[in-house]
Every structure is written in C-alpha cells, then in structure tokens.
Design an enzyme around this catalytic site. Sequence first.
Site, PDB file in Angstrom:
ATOM      1  CG  ASP A   1      -0.211   0.049   2.481  1.00  0.00           C
ATOM      2  OD1 ASP A   1       1.014  -0.277   2.602  1.00  0.00           O
ATOM      3  OD2 ASP A   1      -0.978   0.139   3.466  1.00  0.00           O
TER       4      ASP A   1
ATOM      5  CG  HIS B   1      21.416   3.347 -18.879  1.00  0.00           C
ATOM      6  ND1 HIS B   1      20.419   3.020 -19.714  1.00  0.00           N
ATOM      7  CD2 HIS B   1      21.949   4.536 -19.240  1.00  0.00           C
ATOM      8  CE1 HIS B   1      20.146   3.947 -20.349  1.00  0.00           C
ATOM      9  NE2 HIS B   1      21.140   5.053 -20.388  1.00  0.00           N
TER      10      HIS B   1
ATOM     11  CG  ASP C   1      24.373  10.301 -17.162  1.00  0.00           C
ATOM     12  OD1 ASP C   1      23.638  11.199 -16.705  1.00  0.00           O
ATOM     13  OD2 ASP C   1      24.193   9.629 -18.133  1.00  0.00           O
TER      14      ASP C   1
ATOM     15  CG  ASP D   1      21.241  13.690 -19.435  1.00  0.00           C
ATOM     16  OD1 ASP D   1      22.047  13.222 -18.383  1.00  0.00           O
ATOM     17  OD2 ASP D   1      20.758  13.154 -20.328  1.00  0.00           O
TER      18      ASP D   1
ATOM     19  CG  HIS E   1      25.534   6.099 -25.944  1.00  0.00           C
ATOM     20  ND1 HIS E   1      25.763   7.534 -26.510  1.00  0.00           N
ATOM     21  CD2 HIS E   1      26.401   5.721 -25.127  1.00  0.00           C
ATOM     22  CE1 HIS E   1      26.739   7.811 -25.518  1.00  0.00           C
ATOM     23  NE2 HIS E   1      27.082   6.595 -24.593  1.00  0.00           N
TER      24      HIS E   1
ATOM     25  CG  HIS F   1      18.787  12.257 -25.055  1.00  0.00           C
ATOM     26  ND1 HIS F   1      18.315  13.250 -23.936  1.00  0.00           N
ATOM     27  CD2 HIS F   1      19.902  11.604 -24.554  1.00  0.00           C
ATOM     28  CE1 HIS F   1      19.038  13.035 -22.943  1.00  0.00           C
ATOM     29  NE2 HIS F   1      19.843  12.079 -23.222  1.00  0.00           N
TER      30      HIS F   1
ATOM     31  CG  HIS G   1      16.021   9.497 -23.003  1.00  0.00           C
ATOM     32  ND1 HIS G   1      16.117   8.041 -22.581  1.00  0.00           N
ATOM     33  CD2 HIS G   1      17.285   9.887 -22.503  1.00  0.00           C
ATOM     34  CE1 HIS G   1      17.495   7.923 -22.006  1.00  0.00           C
ATOM     35  NE2 HIS G   1      17.972   8.983 -22.108  1.00  0.00           N
TER      36      HIS G   1
ATOM     37  CD  GLU H   1      23.966  11.359 -23.592  1.00  0.00           C
ATOM     38  OE1 GLU H   1      24.401  10.722 -22.631  1.00  0.00           O
ATOM     39  OE2 GLU H   1      23.012  11.966 -23.701  1.00  0.00           O
TER      40      GLU H   1
ATOM     41  CE1 TYR I   1      30.172   4.659 -21.610  1.00  0.00           C
ATOM     42  CE2 TYR I   1      29.727   4.466 -23.836  1.00  0.00           C
ATOM     43  CZ  TYR I   1      29.366   4.992 -22.771  1.00  0.00           C
ATOM     44  OH  TYR I   1      28.582   6.073 -22.477  1.00  0.00           O
TER      45      TYR I   1
ATOM     46  NE  ARG J   1      26.985   8.847 -20.262  1.00  0.00           N
ATOM     47  CZ  ARG J   1      26.974   7.721 -19.561  1.00  0.00           C
ATOM     48  NH1 ARG J   1      27.533   6.690 -20.132  1.00  0.00           N
ATOM     49  NH2 ARG J   1      26.116   7.617 -18.342  1.00  0.00           N
TER      50      ARG J   1
ATOM     51  CD  GLU K   1      24.272  13.587 -20.801  1.00  0.00           C
ATOM     52  OE1 GLU K   1      24.528  12.912 -19.925  1.00  0.00           O
ATOM     53  OE2 GLU K   1      23.227  13.460 -21.557  1.00  0.00           O
TER      54      GLU K   1
HETATM   55  N1  GLY Z   1      21.247  10.053 -18.323  1.00  0.00           N
HETATM   56  C1  GLY Z   1      20.762   9.291 -19.493  1.00  0.00           C
HETATM   57  C2  GLY Z   1      21.235   9.634 -20.886  1.00  0.00           C
HETATM   58  O1  GLY Z   1      22.280  10.499 -20.706  1.00  0.00           O
HETATM   59  O2  GLY Z   1      20.818   9.703 -21.555  1.00  0.00           O
HETATM   60 MN    MN Z   2      21.640  11.922 -21.586  1.00  0.00          MN
HETATM   61 MN    MN Z   3      23.208  11.630 -19.130  1.00  0.00          MN
END
Ligand code: GLY
Ligand code: MN
Ligand code: MN
Length: 455
Positions: free
Chosen positions: A44, A248, A265, A276, A355, A359, A366, A389, A393, A411, A413
């Site tokens: 609950d 992720h 991140d 982000d 990737h 985005h 996203h 970004e 890797y 990374r 970003e």
């Molecule tokens: N934090 C998710 C991305 O960078 O897309």
């Molecule tokens: Mn991102």
């Molecule tokens: Mn990110």
Amino acid sequence: MPDHDRAVTEPADLLATRRERFLERLGSGVAVLPAAPELLRSRDTEIRFRQDNDLYYLTGFTEPEAVAVLTPHDPEHRFTLFVRPRDPARERWAGPRFGVQGARERFAADAAYPIEELEERLPDLLAPADRILFALGMDEGMDRIVIEQVARFRTSRPRKGAGPLAVEDPGEILGHMRLVKDRLEIERMRTAARITAAGHRAAMARAAPGIGEWTLEAVLEHAFRETGGRGPAYPPIVASGANATVLHYVTNDRRIEDGDLVLIDAGAEYGMYASDITRTFPVSGRFTEPQREIYDVVLRALEASIAAVRPGAGADAPHRAAARTLCEGLVELGVIEGPVEEAVEEERYKPFYMHRTSHWLGMDVHDVGPYREGGEEVRLEPGMVLTLEPALYFAEEADTTPDRYRGIGVRIEDVALVTEEGCDLLTRDVPVDAARGRGAGGGVGRSESGIRDSG
Ligand code: GLY
Ligand code: MN
Ligand code: MN
C-alpha cells in the site's frame, strides 16, 4: 537559488497560449488527456506522484485522478477539467485538493466536474468530433473508458451522422510543440542545469579513494534538493572503475579505489524540467596516461559535437561530428584501423561507442519530439534543447579491448540550447577541462555563472 519548486506554478496566460496552439492543431478532434496514474511501490505504499507531462504542459494541474478534455468545436467550453472533488476527511490524510471550483478559478477551466462524472459526460463532449486524441496503453482504466466510447459511437454514428471514428495519439502534436521550448521552459531548464551543476561540484569535492559510490549519490541528491530541485530527474549513475563501462549502471554500491575514474551521470528536475550532465574525473585528481588519452579523445568529440549545433543543421549532425572525431582518436591510439574515412563509414567505433550522441531534453530526460520526419532529419531550430554526450567504453572482458584501456569508461555530457547563432551550453557551471579537474586549480567547488556561447 530559487524557492523550492513546490512553489513553482505556470503563468495562466502562457498555459492559455499553449492550449490555444494545441486546440488549433486538433482540427475536428477532441483531446482526452488524463493525469498520470498513481503507482504502487509495494503493497500500500505509493511512488511519489508526478503529473503527466502533457497534461501539465497544457494545464499546470498537479493532482492525480484528473482528466482534461479539449474541445475546439465548442466556442464557450473548449477546456473541461474533471478533478477530485473537495473532501475534508480525505484531505486530512493526503493534503488539500483544488476541487471543482479550484479547477475553474485557479486553472481557468471553462467547465469543471467531479472525476466521477467523466464517463457520463464524455459522450456529449466527444459527439461533434471526428477523432479522439488519446494516448492508448498508459493506463488500463482510461483505455477501457475511451474504447467504450469508440464502441458506442460505432453503433450510433450511422444514424446520427457524427461521432469520432478513430483514436489518434496526441503525442504527434504535443511532441512538436514541446520540442521547441518557450521562454519559461528555457528559464526552467537553465535553473535545472545550475542545480545539477551544483550537485556535480559537491560530489566531485567529496570524492576520494575509499568513499562509496552511494555516498556520492547521496551528496548529489542532497545538493539537488537543497538548491531548489525536486530531486533527480532519473536514477543517478555513479560509476567508478570498470563500472563506468556499463552504460546505465545504477546500483552505485562499490567503494571507489585509488586510481579509479569516476563517471557521474546525474540530472536534477526543477519545475518539471530535467537536466542531464555527465562528468568523468580521476578520483585522485590525476589521470593515468591511458585514462588521459581516452579522456582527451572524448573531450575533442564533445567539442566537435558542440560546433555542429546551429540552426538549420540536421538533428544527427552532432552525432556525425562526434563519431568522426572519436574515429580519428581511436585510429591515432591504434585501437581501430584507419583510414579515418573508412573507419567512420564502417562504424568501427561501435564496439566502444554504441549509443547516439544526442537526445532531446525537456520535461522528459529523453524528451518527446521527432528526430526524423518524412525520411529526413529534423532541422535544429532556436529553442530546441539537446544533450551532447560522446563517450568511449572499454569493457574489461571484451575481446576487442586493448589491454592498455581495459576497464576505462569515459562519457562527458553537456546540454545545448540551440540559439540564433549556434548554441548556449547550459551546463558549464561544472568544468569539463581535464587540467582543471578535481583538486586542481579551483576547477571544482566554485560557483561560476557564465554560460558559454559556443556558437
Ligand atoms: N542519463 C541518461 C542519458 O544520458 O541519456
Ligand atoms: Mn543524456
Ligand atoms: Mn546523462
């Protein structure tokens, strides 16, 4: 810093303008936009409620169990809101409700009714429409209500000669609207970026060998809340050592070791808008040579992607620029074979960069909005907000990983707002320059308000 964002409300005239633009695009359709469902965490206990972005974007309404119906055909009642009625006993447990009167007075609904009357009143609201704009598949209860309406009109339409024939996703119209941010949205996103940068700076300042990834997650969240944010816009990634090669990674349960890179991140949410940011830094304040080689390639790719952001450029231009620069770097370092042109063509970077570079960013991390339309890339316009970004890797186990780079993940970003001249980076209150990284030259822990125009 702003007041806590519980106090944030949208100006009525702005909401009215958004609704007018949306109504114009509906044509002969009627839109049915429900509140987000209330979700259980377990038994609950509920997950903290967060309003549906489309409903919030058009109405500013913050409560669950609500439905907005937008009816362009009706000159006097174009905006109807169904809401939870006032109920003093329930409000003692769960806090105040706006109620039916509040829906009209505070949210400028032309008509408002208790949510219990939705099914009874929908047929009249839908009858003049040729289609219902409704997002199927989000909430079974609402799906059932809309499908029953469609079934009802299927039998009545032949004799009445009117009534909706189809259900269409409103995301097409709303995605286009939300893709280009208005002035208030840009302000919110600048604030979300500043709050996010404050969190990153605090986490960098706290990072040290022996500290748990979870502690840095707590530092981020503390800073986000304390500086006015609602909390993280998505689960923060605090990835040390080889965890940084997992895109992720969110368990955040490893103790950071001397010599590690730490990839963070994380983005705060402010006034329903996300930021982000990713930064990768050596926990000890000094890169090893292989770490530095990889970092420099990624940073060059970031710079190339920034230079590609300008009005009229294709939405994929930053990715192309980043991929080419990554290829150049990987060829130079002997990780992949050249010539560069061929490496780009054959996507030889893919084992190390799987990737995309960008985005859309907005109310969703996203965010909504098309990247391609009619076989063409969407063109960047002032007011669009996107991430940049690039990353590399080198998974510890992979056969493709050269020994020198095993377990390194980098990374970086940033968030770019497209402007008339190029772009504004919203996220440079936290540095990317490796030489100014942790512990060196006051690069961290200082508050810098400059937003660089990279155009
Ligand atoms: N934090 C998710 C991305 O960078 O897309
Ligand atoms: Mn991102
Ligand atoms: Mn990110």
